[in-house]
Design an enzyme around this catalytic site. Structure first.
Site, PDB file in Angstrom:
ATOM      1  N   SER A   1       0.850  -1.180   0.000  1.00  0.00           N
ATOM      2  CA  SER A   1       0.000   0.000   0.000  1.00  0.00           C
ATOM      3  C   SER A   1       0.896   1.244   0.000  1.00  0.00           C
ATOM      4  O   SER A   1       1.828   1.338   0.801  1.00  0.00           O
ATOM      5  CB  SER A   1      -0.890  -0.005   1.250  1.00  0.00           C
ATOM      6  OG  SER A   1      -1.623   1.188   1.326  1.00  0.00           O
ATOM      7  N   GLY A   2       0.633   2.173  -0.912  1.00  0.00           N
ATOM      8  CA  GLY A   2       1.449   3.383  -1.017  1.00  0.00           C
ATOM      9  C   GLY A   2       2.692   3.217  -1.867  1.00  0.00           C
ATOM     10  O   GLY A   2       3.483   4.154  -2.008  1.00  0.00           O
TER      11      GLY A   2
ATOM     12  N   LYS B   1       1.243   1.829  -7.065  1.00  0.00           N
ATOM     13  CA  LYS B   1       0.493   1.027  -8.051  1.00  0.00           C
ATOM     14  C   LYS B   1      -0.541   1.873  -8.806  1.00  0.00           C
ATOM     15  O   LYS B   1      -0.561   1.893 -10.031  1.00  0.00           O
ATOM     16  CB  LYS B   1      -0.235  -0.150  -7.359  1.00  0.00           C
ATOM     17  CG  LYS B   1       0.653  -1.095  -6.604  1.00  0.00           C
ATOM     18  CD  LYS B   1      -0.140  -2.224  -5.966  1.00  0.00           C
ATOM     19  CE  LYS B   1      -1.178  -1.800  -4.958  1.00  0.00           C
ATOM     20  NZ  LYS B   1      -0.632  -1.166  -3.724  1.00  0.00           N
TER      21      LYS B   1
ATOM     22  N   SER C   1      -2.168  -7.725  -3.479  1.00  0.00           N
ATOM     23  CA  SER C   1      -1.968  -9.142  -3.868  1.00  0.00           C
ATOM     24  C   SER C   1      -0.663  -9.700  -3.308  1.00  0.00           C
ATOM     25  O   SER C   1       0.258 -10.000  -4.063  1.00  0.00           O
ATOM     26  CB  SER C   1      -2.047  -9.306  -5.389  1.00  0.00           C
ATOM     27  OG  SER C   1      -1.341  -8.305  -6.093  1.00  0.00           O
TER      28      SER C   1
HETATM   29  N1  LIG Z   1      -4.742  -4.540   6.410  1.00  0.00           N
HETATM   30  C1  LIG Z   1      -4.540  -3.947   5.226  1.00  0.00           C
HETATM   31  N2  LIG Z   1      -3.491  -4.339   4.446  1.00  0.00           N
HETATM   32  C2  LIG Z   1      -3.310  -3.738   3.240  1.00  0.00           C
HETATM   33  N3  LIG Z   1      -4.109  -2.770   2.731  1.00  0.00           N
HETATM   34  C3  LIG Z   1      -5.182  -2.368   3.472  1.00  0.00           C
HETATM   35  C4  LIG Z   1      -5.424  -2.941   4.740  1.00  0.00           C
HETATM   36  N4  LIG Z   1      -6.551  -2.375   5.242  1.00  0.00           N
HETATM   37  C5  LIG Z   1      -6.987  -1.481   4.338  1.00  0.00           C
HETATM   38  N5  LIG Z   1      -6.166  -1.459   3.275  1.00  0.00           N
HETATM   39  C6  LIG Z   1      -6.422  -0.639   2.068  1.00  0.00           C
HETATM   40  O1  LIG Z   1      -6.967  -1.543   1.098  1.00  0.00           O
HETATM   41  C7  LIG Z   1      -6.188  -1.565  -0.069  1.00  0.00           C
HETATM   42  C8  LIG Z   1      -5.691  -2.981  -0.385  1.00  0.00           C
HETATM   43  O2  LIG Z   1      -6.726  -3.727  -0.932  1.00  0.00           O
HETATM   44  P1  LIG Z   1      -6.393  -4.910  -1.931  1.00  0.00           P
HETATM   45  O3  LIG Z   1      -7.694  -5.444  -2.390  1.00  0.00           O
HETATM   46  O4  LIG Z   1      -5.432  -4.408  -2.956  1.00  0.00           O
HETATM   47  O5  LIG Z   1      -5.641  -5.936  -0.972  1.00  0.00           O
HETATM   48  S1  LIG Z   1      -5.300  -7.467  -1.230  1.00  0.00           S
HETATM   49  O6  LIG Z   1      -4.818  -7.582  -2.617  1.00  0.00           O
HETATM   50  O7  LIG Z   1      -6.515  -8.239  -1.012  1.00  0.00           O
HETATM   51  O8  LIG Z   1      -4.252  -7.824  -0.258  1.00  0.00           O
HETATM   52  C9  LIG Z   1      -4.991  -0.686   0.154  1.00  0.00           C
HETATM   53  O9  LIG Z   1      -5.005   0.162  -0.981  1.00  0.00           O
HETATM   54  P2  LIG Z   1      -3.695   0.682  -1.702  1.00  0.00           P
HETATM   55  O10 LIG Z   1      -3.134   1.667  -0.722  1.00  0.00           O
HETATM   56  O11 LIG Z   1      -4.195   1.317  -2.949  1.00  0.00           O
HETATM   57  O12 LIG Z   1      -2.775  -0.460  -1.979  1.00  0.00           O
HETATM   58  C10 LIG Z   1      -5.244   0.048   1.453  1.00  0.00           C
HETATM   59  O13 LIG Z   1      -5.620   1.350   1.188  1.00  0.00           O
HETATM   60  N1  LIG Z   2       8.366   7.004  -8.587  1.00  0.00           N
HETATM   61  C1  LIG Z   2       7.130   6.969  -8.071  1.00  0.00           C
HETATM   62  N2  LIG Z   2       6.219   6.115  -8.592  1.00  0.00           N
HETATM   63  C2  LIG Z   2       4.956   6.068  -8.076  1.00  0.00           C
HETATM   64  N3  LIG Z   2       4.511   6.836  -7.067  1.00  0.00           N
HETATM   65  C3  LIG Z   2       5.385   7.714  -6.507  1.00  0.00           C
HETATM   66  C4  LIG Z   2       6.717   7.805  -6.985  1.00  0.00           C
HETATM   67  N4  LIG Z   2       7.346   8.739  -6.250  1.00  0.00           N
HETATM   68  C5  LIG Z   2       6.448   9.208  -5.365  1.00  0.00           C
HETATM   69  N5  LIG Z   2       5.251   8.608  -5.519  1.00  0.00           N
HETATM   70  C6  LIG Z   2       4.046   8.929  -4.723  1.00  0.00           C
HETATM   71  O1  LIG Z   2       3.715   7.786  -3.934  1.00  0.00           O
HETATM   72  C7  LIG Z   2       2.306   7.737  -3.732  1.00  0.00           C
HETATM   73  C8  LIG Z   2       1.812   6.369  -4.174  1.00  0.00           C
HETATM   74  O2  LIG Z   2       0.434   6.262  -3.883  1.00  0.00           O
HETATM   75  P1  LIG Z   2      -0.521   5.278  -4.663  1.00  0.00           P
HETATM   76  O3  LIG Z   2      -0.290   5.369  -6.130  1.00  0.00           O
HETATM   77  O4  LIG Z   2      -1.920   5.540  -4.165  1.00  0.00           O
HETATM   78  O5  LIG Z   2      -0.009   3.856  -4.151  1.00  0.00           O
HETATM   79  P2  LIG Z   2      -0.774   2.439  -4.116  1.00  0.00           P
HETATM   80  O6  LIG Z   2      -1.821   2.470  -5.193  1.00  0.00           O
HETATM   81  O7  LIG Z   2       0.301   1.424  -4.348  1.00  0.00           O
HETATM   82  O8  LIG Z   2      -1.364   2.357  -2.726  1.00  0.00           O
HETATM   83  C9  LIG Z   2       1.684   8.858  -4.544  1.00  0.00           C
HETATM   84  O9  LIG Z   2       1.443   9.954  -3.685  1.00  0.00           O
HETATM   85  C10 LIG Z   2       2.793   9.201  -5.553  1.00  0.00           C
HETATM   86  O10 LIG Z   2       2.751  10.541  -5.971  1.00  0.00           O
END
Ligand SMILES: Nc1ncnc2c1ncn2[C@@H]1O[C@H](COP(=O)(O)OS(=O)(=O)O)[C@@H](OP(=O)(O)O)[C@H]1O
Ligand SMILES: Nc1ncnc2c1ncn2[C@@H]1O[C@H](COP(=O)(O)OP(=O)(O)O)[C@@H](O)[C@H]1O
Length: 200
Positions: free
Chosen positions: A34-35, A38, A106
């Site tokens: 997460s973060g 993606k 995932s």
């Molecule tokens: N426990 C925990 N672990 C990871 N992530 C969490 C959790 N709880 C909530 N979130 C939020 O839900 C997003 C991940 O959902 P996914 O469907 O991608 O997860 S998974 O593939 O089933 O593991 C993930 O989104 P992204 O930040 O876009 O990756 C988080 O915002």
């Molecule tokens: N090289 C990079 N590639 C992707 N995101 C980056 C990069 N550098 C900084 N970031 C920042 O990281 C954060 C990623 O968030 P996000 O795309 O929502 O992640 P995810 O979908 O994996 O949770 C955004 O605020 C983005 O601007």
């Protein structure tokens, strides 16, 4: 077969659909913490392809976990079911002729292998968005890591739940060393030849 079951002679096949769209269809899967980046990267790749006339659709937590999978938690079993359903939905979209972009944490190798089985190997591009947990926690885009450290979120990937990195992804992006623009370009360059229909 019963004489009352009449075969569909006018079935529109995947071949018909990709020929009409003038490009191949497949699934581009983004995995990472997460973060990690993606959604940011997937959205820009989609925009680039869409502007070139490619038929695309994006699947992410916002349109899947709030809808079809709103009964699922973040337990290992529910994550497995989350990914399985997404793979089945993506498979239908690939059959419909679309280039599908899916951005999900995932975290389990076996679940990502299952996607490969469901959509078939040739239709699957795996992209590992490799950002360290320290950097994801520093970004803390949604404030989830802070909550996880405070014990308010259980099973947080990278903190209290595992992330199994891919061994051999098609593309690996190390976002701490590569700009967003460079990553998008590298992915688009990799995908472009795969879009071309052979035997035209
Ligand atoms: N426990 C925990 N672990 C990871 N992530 C969490 C959790 N709880 C909530 N979130 C939020 O839900 C997003 C991940 O959902 P996914 O469907 O991608 O997860 S998974 O593939 O089933 O593991 C993930 O989104 P992204 O930040 O876009 O990756 C988080 O915002
Ligand atoms: N090289 C990079 N590639 C992707 N995101 C980056 C990069 N550098 C900084 N970031 C920042 O990281 C954060 C990623 O968030 P996000 O795309 O929502 O992640 P995810 O979908 O994996 O949770 C955004 O605020 C983005 O601007």
């Amino acid at each position: 077969m019963s004489k009352h079951i009449i075969p569909h002679n006018y079935h529109v096949s995947k071949t018909d659909r990709v020929a009409s769209n003038k490009h191949n269809s497949f699934l581009i899967w983004f995995t990472g913490l997460s973060g990690s980046g993606k959604s940011t990267i997937a959205n820009l790749v989609e925009r680039n392809l869409f502007q070139k006339g490619i038929k695309t659709y994006s699947l992410d937590g916002d349109n899947i976990r709030k809808g079809i999978n709103n009964d699922l938690s973040f337990s290992p079993e529910d994550r497995t079911e989350n990914i399985r359903r997404i793979a089945e939905v993506a498979n239908l979209m690939v059959d419909a002729g679309l280039v599908v972009l899916a951005a999900f944490v995932s975290p389990y190798k076996k679940d990502r292998e299952n996607i490969r089985t469901i959509v078939k190997d040739v239709n699957f591009v795996e992209i590992y968005i490799n950002t360290s947990i320290e950097e994801c926690e520093r970004r803390d885009v949604k404030g989830l890591y802070k909550k996880a450290r405070a014990g308010e979120i259980k099973n947080m990937t990278g903190i209290s739940a595992p992330y199994e990195a891919p061994d051999n992804p098609n593309i690996e992006i190390k976002t701490e060393n590569e700009s967003i623009e460079d990553a998008v370009k590298r992915i688009v360059d990799y995908i472009t030849p795969k879009l071309e229909l052979k035997n035209e």
